[in-house]
Design a protein around this motif. Structure first.
Motif, short mmCIF file in Angstrom:
data_model
loop_
_atom_site.label_atom_id
_atom_site.label_comp_id
_atom_site.label_asym_id
_atom_site.label_seq_id
_atom_site.Cartn_x
_atom_site.Cartn_y
_atom_site.Cartn_z
N LYS A 5 0.86 -1.19 0.00
CA LYS A 5 0.00 0.00 0.00
C LYS A 5 0.89 1.24 0.00
O LYS A 5 1.64 1.48 0.96
N ARG B 95 -5.42 -1.54 10.95
CA ARG B 95 -5.75 -1.75 9.52
C ARG B 95 -4.58 -2.41 8.80
O ARG B 95 -4.76 -3.32 7.98
N GLU C 190 -4.32 -6.14 10.27
CA GLU C 190 -5.39 -7.05 9.83
C GLU C 190 -5.31 -7.35 8.33
O GLU C 190 -5.62 -8.46 7.90
N GLY C 191 -4.88 -6.34 7.54
CA GLY C 191 -4.77 -6.55 6.10
C GLY C 191 -3.43 -7.13 5.67
O GLY C 191 -3.20 -7.34 4.48
N LEU D 241 -0.78 -5.63 5.44
CA LEU D 241 -0.29 -4.68 4.44
C LEU D 241 1.17 -4.31 4.67
O LEU D 241 1.62 -4.23 5.82
#
Length: 400
Positions: free
Chosen positions: A93, A140, A143-144, A146
């Motif tokens: 990301k 975030r 959990e992702g 990323l």
């Protein structure tokens, strides 16, 4: 006698224009080739390469004065990485935010959160504690799973926000990986201020500047080549005179090596030439554009100041060349006049230092023998400019 409005509209309808593509004269335009920045592009790319090898890159600091191509290079490297990310199953990301465009620390974190995919319900635009907002960003990422790269442009402004709020968000950002169990966070800071690190907590410095790339100023000849490339793409043939091009390069290269200002100057000069129905951009258009831009820059900067900074500037204007104590006394009187509660002298002293960074005032230390030292400030712009800019502010009308 012809109507000037009709003359301009007729010319527009007839397609008479020396500028064929205005987008190329905007600072956000990304050319296919970024001139005179080969080494810097290689350094930034090498620093971020590990993300494509499924590893976390080191935190990166990119320094350089305004208009030296920092943001352009970083954005281009990110766009090239993004193209390859889409062909990978490694969740990357890439996130960009400009500290100067966010007036609060909360706003900056929300901007980052939105790009991570957090909606208004998950991350409200206001009302949460900074620590809670930061926790939700990390959740975030976790959990992702990323692998996030946060690019924070004008990170020196974030350092100022941190200083004002007392929140150690920079420290938390640089140590975020210690709290992540899945995924990773890399921080890329872009700064116009080569000395801003000196004002940071030593703990932040050690982890923020794991790698650094310094962008030097462009010289006159380099700026001229950059301008020539933009002219070839954005103007109709032979519509910018050589002396006009030389003057723009000399003004920008001789003063500050700022390519962005040079391109802005070219655009404004071109627009002035069009408005005057001229077939060519001349030296006169460049001189007129330079004067216009200087006035606009000062007015825009002054209008963006919060009320108490405006009151401090008026206090300096009324007692130009005065000490911090004298300015504070004048400021208190102005607060009473406009019916506002005054800030503390400590906060005003801090505010004077912040305004000095903008270049609108200058300060110098005065030694007073046994009485120690004091700092005296004076305006670097005219009093008329302050009066002209603040006259429409209802709160300030009576004291200006």
């Amino acid at each position: 006698m012809s109507d000037p409005i009709d003359d301009l509209l007729d010319a527009a309808e007839a397609g008479k224009s020396i500028i064929k593509n205005r987008d190329i004269l905007h600072f956000t335009y990304m050319p296919d080739i970024i001139l005179h920045r080969k080494n810097e592009q290689e350094q930034v790319t090498q620093s971020l390469l590990p993300i494509l090898k499924k590893s976390r890159p080191s935190n990166l600091l990119v320094y350089g004065k305004p208009g030296t191509g920092k943001t352009l290079v970083v954005k281009k490297v990110l766009s090239k990485i993004q193209e390859r990310v889409e062909r990978s199953n490694f969740p990357i990301k890439l996130i960009y935010s400009n500290s100067k465009e966010q007036t609060t620390l909360y706003g900056l974190l929300v901007s980052l959160g939105r790009q991570l995919g957090l909606n208004e319900k998950e991350l409200p635009s206001n009302g949460l504690a900074i620590s809670v907002v930061f926790e939700r960003l990390l959740n975030r990422i976790d959990e992702g799973k990323l692998n996030a790269i946060f690019v924070i442009d004008e990170i020196d402004y974030l350092a100022q926000l941190v200083a004002k709020t007392g929140k150690d968000i920079l420290y938390q950002l640089t140590r975020a990986n210690e709290r992540l169990t899945q995924g990773s966070l890399t921080l890329v800071g872009i700064s116009n201020d080569l000395t801003f690190k000196e004002r940071l907590d030593p703990r932040v410095i050690s982890s923020l500047g794991e790698e650094e790339v310094v962008f030097t100023n462009y010289n006159v000849e380099q700026i001229k080549k950059i301008l020539q490339e933009r002219i070839n793409e954005s103007f109709v043939g032979d519509s910018v005179e050589e002396p006009a091009l030389n003057l723009i390069a000399a003004l920008a290269g001789g003063e500050h090596g700022d390519a962005r200002r040079a391109i802005d100057l070219l655009r404004v000069a071109g627009e002035l030439a069009e408005r005057q129905q001229s077939d060519k951009v001349t030296i006169e258009h460049v001189r007129e554009a330079s004067q216009k831009m200087e006035e606009n820059k000062e007015e825009k900067s002054l209008k963006s100041f919060p009320l108490h900074e405006k009151l401090v500037l008026i206090a300096i204007m009324k007692s130009n060349g005065s000490s911090t104590g004298e300015i504070y006394s004048s400021y208190k009187n102005l607060c009473k006049t406009v019916g506002k509660n005054e800030l503390t002298q400590r906060r005003i002293t801090q505010m004077l230092s912040e305004i000095e960074l903008s270049g609108i005032i200058s300060g110098r230390l005065i030694h007073q023998g046994i009485h120690g030292r004091t700092k005296k400030y004076k305006l670097t712009i005219s009093s008329e400019m302050i009066k002209k800019t603040f006259k429409d502010d209802l709160t300030l009308q009576d004291i200006v």
